[in-house]
Design an enzyme around this catalytic site. Structure first.
Site, PDB file in Angstrom:
ATOM      1  N   ARG A 102       0.883  -1.182   0.000  1.00 60.40           N
ATOM      2  CA  ARG A 102       0.000   0.000   0.000  1.00 60.40           C
ATOM      3  C   ARG A 102       0.903   1.209   0.000  1.00 60.40           C
ATOM      4  O   ARG A 102       1.689   1.413   0.938  1.00 60.40           O
ATOM      5  CB  ARG A 102      -0.919  -0.005   1.219  1.00 60.40           C
ATOM      6  CG  ARG A 102      -1.573   1.342   1.452  1.00 60.40           C
ATOM      7  CD  ARG A 102      -2.676   1.314   2.465  1.00 60.40           C
ATOM      8  NE  ARG A 102      -3.851   0.641   1.930  1.00 60.40           N
ATOM      9  CZ  ARG A 102      -5.066   0.745   2.439  1.00 60.40           C
ATOM     10  NH1 ARG A 102      -5.275   1.487   3.507  1.00 60.40           N
ATOM     11  NH2 ARG A 102      -6.086   0.116   1.905  1.00 60.40           N
ATOM     12  N   GLN A 132     -10.027  -3.913  -3.278  1.00 56.59           N
ATOM     13  CA  GLN A 132     -11.320  -3.440  -2.785  1.00 56.59           C
ATOM     14  C   GLN A 132     -12.406  -3.686  -3.820  1.00 56.59           C
ATOM     15  O   GLN A 132     -13.496  -4.152  -3.505  1.00 56.59           O
ATOM     16  CB  GLN A 132     -11.224  -1.938  -2.465  1.00 56.59           C
ATOM     17  CG  GLN A 132     -12.533  -1.330  -2.007  1.00 56.59           C
ATOM     18  CD  GLN A 132     -12.986  -1.835  -0.640  1.00 56.59           C
ATOM     19  OE1 GLN A 132     -12.246  -1.767   0.313  1.00 56.59           O
ATOM     20  NE2 GLN A 132     -14.214  -2.351  -0.568  1.00 56.59           N
ATOM     21  N   ASP A 219     -17.138   7.405  -1.637  1.00 55.11           N
ATOM     22  CA  ASP A 219     -15.876   7.289  -0.899  1.00 55.11           C
ATOM     23  C   ASP A 219     -15.588   8.664  -0.285  1.00 55.11           C
ATOM     24  O   ASP A 219     -16.232   9.658  -0.641  1.00 55.11           O
ATOM     25  CB  ASP A 219     -14.748   6.845  -1.854  1.00 55.11           C
ATOM     26  CG  ASP A 219     -13.434   6.551  -1.136  1.00 55.11           C
ATOM     27  OD1 ASP A 219     -13.453   6.350   0.098  1.00 55.11           O
ATOM     28  OD2 ASP A 219     -12.378   6.534  -1.813  1.00 55.11           O
TER      29      ASP A 219
END
Ligand code: CP
Ligand code: NVA
Length: 304
Positions: A102, A132, A219
Site C-alpha cells: 500500500r 477493494q 468514498d
C-alpha cells in the site's frame, strides 16, 4: 495470474474466475472446511499508509490459507530512508513468496513487479484499489445475483472511482459517475472507458448519475495523503452526498456500498449508512474472501 497491479491488466475472464474462487473460499470458510493452499508461504505486507481492513484481512487470509504474513511498515523499513525500490524488490524476493504493498505512487508498485521475482499485489495506491473493487464486485453479485447492473459512483474521481469504473465496465455493467469538474477520474481510466460507448456516463450532477441505479458507491472526499486539501475539498464536494433524496431516483432496492472508512455527514448521511450497514459490512467482509482468491491465484502459481 502473476501479479495484481491494477484491474486494467486483467481480462473479464480473469476477474470472473477470481470472483468464483472467492465465493468458493467463502463457502468453505463458512462451513469450517480448511483450505491450507499456501502452506509454508510468506507474504510481506508493506504499508506506507494507514489501514484497518487491508492489513487485517490480508494477514488473516494468509493464516487461513496455511501461510503467514509479515507486517512491514515503511516507517521501519529502509525503503522509508530512501533505499531504492529496485533493491528492496530484489532483496525481498529472496525471502518472501509474495508482497502486498500500500503506497502512494502506482509506479512504485509497477517497479516492485519489474525488479522483483515474486508476485506483487496492490493494496491501494493513489491511482487504484483493485483488491477493494474485487470485493465490491463479489458483494454486488452476491446481493443482486448478477453483474448486469447500473453502477453509480458519487464523489471524488479518486483511486476507488478509477478501479470501480474499470472493474464494473470489464464485467459488463453500466457505469454512471458524478464528480466535480476538477476532480474527475484519471485520464487513463477515462480513455479506457471510451471503449465502452453507451455503457459509461460521466456528469457533475449527482441526481443524473443516480437515476435508475442498482448500486451506489461513494468514498471519502479527502483521501490519504491529501489532508492539507481538506477545506477546499469540503467546499468542492458540497452536494455530492449519498442521502435519501439521491436514493429516491435510484431503482427500488438499490444497494449502497462504501469501501470505508466513512465520514458520516460528508459523503454519506448517517441515515443512509445505517440503513445499508449490512451490505456495507458484507462488502468489508468480502475483502477477506476476494483477497484470498487473489493470493491463491498469484502465489499458488509460483510454487508449481
Ligand atoms: N477499504 C480499505 O482499504 O480500508 P483500510 O484503509 O482500512 O485498509
Ligand atoms: N480513497 C481512500 C480509500 C481508502 C480505503 C483513500 O485513498 O484514502
Amino acid at each position: 495470474m502473476k501479479h495484481l497491479l491494477k484491474l486494467l491488466d486483467l481480462t473479464q475472464e480473469e476477474i470472473v474466475s477470481l470472483l468464483d474462487l472467492a465465493d468458493r473460499l467463502k463457502a468453505e470458510n463458512k462451513a469450517g472446511i480448511p483450505h491450507p493452499i499456501l502452506k509454508g508461504k510468506t507474504l510481506g505486507m508493506i504499508f506506507e499508509k494507514s489501514s484497518t481492513r487491508t492489513r487485517v484481512s490480508f494477514e488473516t487470509g494468509m493464516f487461513q490459507l496455511g501461510g503467514q504474513a509479515l507486517f512491514l511498515s515503511s516507517r521501519d523499513l529502509q525503503i522509508g530512508r530512501g533505499e531504492p525500490v529496485q533493491d528492496t524488490a530484489r532483496v525481498l524476493s529472496r525471502y518472501l513468496d509474495g508482497i502486498m504493498i500500500r503506497t502512494f505512487a502506482q509506479q512504485e508498485v509497477e517497479d516492485l513487479a519489474r525488479y522483483g521475482s515474486i508476485p506483487i499485489i496492490n493494496g491501494l495506491t493513489d491511482f487504484c484499489h483493485p483488491c477493494q473493487v474485487l470485493a465490491d464486485l463479489q458483494t454486488v453479485r452476491e446481493h443482486k445475483g448478477t453483474l448486469d447492473v447500473n453502477m453509480c459512483y458519487i464523489g471524488d474521481g479518486n483511486n476507488m472511482a478509477n478501479s470501480l469504473i474499470v472493474g464494473f465496465l470489464k464485467v459488463g455493467a453500466r457505469v454512471s459517475i458524478a464528480c466535480p469538474e476538477n476532480y474527475q477520474p484519471d485520464a487513463q481510466v477515462l480513455e479506457f472507458a471510451k471503449a465502452y460507448p453507451g455503457k459509461f456516463f460521466m456528469t457533475d450532477k449527482p441526481m443524473e448519475a443516480a437515476k435508475d441505479a442498482d448500486v451506489i458507491f461513494t468514498d471519502v472526499w479527502t483521501s490519504m495523503g491529501q489532508e492539507e486539501e481538506r477545506a477546499a475539498r469540503e467546499k468542492a464536494f458540497e452536494g455530492y452526498q449519498v442521502n435519501a433524496q439521491l436514493l429516491s431516483v435510484a431503482h427500488e432496492g438499490c444497494m449502497v456500498q462504501h469501501c470505508l472508512p466513512a465520514h458520516r455527514g460528508e459523503e454519506i448521511t448517517e441515515e443512509v449508512f445505517e440503513a445499508h450497514a449490512d451490505e456495507i459490512f458484507d462488502e468489508a467482509e468480502n475483502r477477506l474472501h476476494a483477497q484470498k482468491a487473489v493470493l491463491v491465484a498469484c502465489m499458488q502459481d509460483v510454487q508449481e
